[in-house]
Write a protein that holds these residues in place. Structure first.
Motif, short mmCIF file in Angstrom:
data_model
loop_
_atom_site.label_atom_id
_atom_site.label_comp_id
_atom_site.label_asym_id
_atom_site.label_seq_id
_atom_site.Cartn_x
_atom_site.Cartn_y
_atom_site.Cartn_z
N UNK A 62 0.84 -1.20 0.00
CA UNK A 62 0.00 0.00 0.00
C UNK A 62 0.87 1.25 0.00
N UNK A 63 1.91 1.27 0.85
CA UNK A 63 2.82 2.42 0.89
C UNK A 63 3.52 2.61 -0.45
N UNK A 64 3.96 1.50 -1.06
CA UNK A 64 4.63 1.60 -2.37
C UNK A 64 3.68 2.16 -3.42
N UNK A 65 2.44 1.70 -3.41
CA UNK A 65 1.46 2.19 -4.39
C UNK A 65 1.20 3.68 -4.21
N UNK A 66 1.11 4.13 -2.96
CA UNK A 66 0.92 5.56 -2.70
C UNK A 66 2.14 6.36 -3.14
N UNK A 67 3.30 5.86 -2.81
CA UNK A 67 4.56 6.54 -3.15
C UNK A 67 4.73 6.66 -4.66
N UNK A 68 4.36 5.63 -5.39
CA UNK A 68 4.47 5.63 -6.85
C UNK A 68 3.30 6.31 -7.54
N UNK A 69 2.31 6.76 -6.75
CA UNK A 69 1.08 7.37 -7.28
C UNK A 69 0.39 6.42 -8.26
N UNK A 70 0.31 5.17 -7.87
CA UNK A 70 -0.23 4.13 -8.75
C UNK A 70 -1.76 4.12 -8.78
#
Length: 114
Positions: A62-70
């Protein structure tokens, strides 16, 4: 999807990609999420209408998706989306796993070294 193993063809079923870590895996290992009124919500029954995205039920993804603006890219929408309901769902799932009877049995198996 068909996968080759030697000369044999094996049908492994549909494969989805986690928008957090970009790993390809079976849908049974991922959480489907959809947008409802500008907020990303978990679709645990996989029945909500609309474009869905797939995410491992892991706070790191979830954090990676938010960080990548996915999320906006996956849903093809403009602007940021609220992911608090997904975060709450993942936290609740994590608490259920930590409080499972199996964990309690493991804690009882420990022997006092004295």
């Amino acid at each position: 999807m068909v996968q080759r193993r030697g000369s044999d063809l094996t049908h492994i079923g549909p494969v989805r990609t986690c928008i957090g870590c970009r790993a390809r895996t079976l849908p049974s290992e991922l959480l489907r999420v959809v947008v409802v009124d500008g907020a990303v919500v978990p679709d645990t029954r996989r029945r909500l209408p609309g474009r869905g995205a797939w995410l491992h039920p892991d706070p790191d993804c979830l954090r990676n998706a938010e960080k990548r603006r996915a999320f906006p890219r996956a849903f093809r929408v403009q602007g940021p989306l609220d992911v608090e309901r997904v975060r709450g769902h993942l936290e609740q799932c994590g608490q259920e796993v930590m409080g499972s009877p199996r964990d309690q049995q493991e804690a009882r198996k420990q022997v006092d070294p004295s």
